[in-house]
Design an enzyme around this catalytic site. Sequence first.
Site, mmCIF file in Angstrom:
data_model
loop_
_atom_site.group_PDB
_atom_site.id
_atom_site.type_symbol
_atom_site.label_atom_id
_atom_site.label_comp_id
_atom_site.label_asym_id
_atom_site.label_seq_id
_atom_site.Cartn_x
_atom_site.Cartn_y
_atom_site.Cartn_z
ATOM 1 N N CYS A 257 24.640 59.511 -42.342
ATOM 2 C CA CYS A 257 25.096 60.290 -41.190
ATOM 3 C C CYS A 257 24.158 61.485 -40.983
ATOM 4 O O CYS A 257 22.981 61.285 -40.709
ATOM 5 C CB CYS A 257 26.561 60.691 -41.341
ATOM 6 S SG CYS A 257 27.325 61.232 -39.784
ATOM 7 N N HIS B 32 28.816 55.287 -41.675
ATOM 8 C CA HIS B 32 29.299 55.652 -43.007
ATOM 9 C C HIS B 32 29.527 54.387 -43.833
ATOM 10 O O HIS B 32 30.545 53.717 -43.666
ATOM 11 C CB HIS B 32 30.610 56.438 -42.891
ATOM 12 C CG HIS B 32 30.434 57.831 -42.383
ATOM 13 N ND1 HIS B 32 30.174 58.897 -43.209
ATOM 14 C CD2 HIS B 32 30.441 58.317 -41.118
ATOM 15 C CE1 HIS B 32 30.052 59.999 -42.479
ATOM 16 N NE2 HIS B 32 30.204 59.673 -41.210
ATOM 17 N N GLU C 128 30.415 54.137 -46.829
ATOM 18 C CA GLU C 128 31.599 54.289 -47.690
ATOM 19 C C GLU C 128 32.892 53.976 -46.952
ATOM 20 O O GLU C 128 33.938 53.787 -47.575
ATOM 21 C CB GLU C 128 31.641 55.705 -48.289
ATOM 22 C CG GLU C 128 32.055 56.806 -47.341
ATOM 23 C CD GLU C 128 30.926 57.336 -46.461
ATOM 24 O OE1 GLU C 128 31.138 58.364 -45.791
ATOM 25 O OE2 GLU C 128 29.840 56.726 -46.438
#
Length: 217
Positions: free
Chosen positions: A89, A197, A199
Amino acid sequence: MTVALVDYGSGNLHSARKAFERAAQEAGLSAASITVTNEPDIVRRADRIVLPGVGAFADCRAGLQGIDGMMEALEEGARERGRPFLGICVGMQLLATRGLEHETTPGFDWIGGEVVQIQPNDAALKVPHMGWNTLARRRVHPLLDGLTLGPSGLHAYFVHSYCFRADDPAAIVAESDYGGPLTAMIGRDNIAGVQFHPEKSQTLGLKLIANFLRWSP
């Protein structure tokens, strides 16, 4: 193998660490040591470096500069020693020459370009760009190995109002579409960055992280 997730006050560090730990376990890399750290010496010595980032470009840059020796540690680890590096990001955006969010802020200038506000061609699309999008592969990259991309492929999770505009199109690894193409991933040599992202990106994210942990540029 040691993986340093850089803590400078701007990142999804808890969920990032959990995702890296899960990806390592599922990839059979249980010996990998995932460390969240704000200590430059640990970053400098790490086998892999991850730079998360959430918030404004200038604030993230200031946060890094506020840790004595951290910028030098990143430069030494990634640029001098050639350790695999992943920006996430705003961590990806910081690789640019400059950011134009509210003011002009210098970036790392590791991959030439500017970070500019998203301007969708469709007025019905709101900024920030928030949600799930597929990715269009622009060139082959080891971090995308084994991933099904394209209109019917896996989805990645985005939350951003600004995007990376690369000077050299060859630096763009993948794009997403939000009223026009947006840079989703950049890469050069041992340095890579993703606007989304991983994750939070479920199957796509865990596979990309596993690829990063195996990457030997």
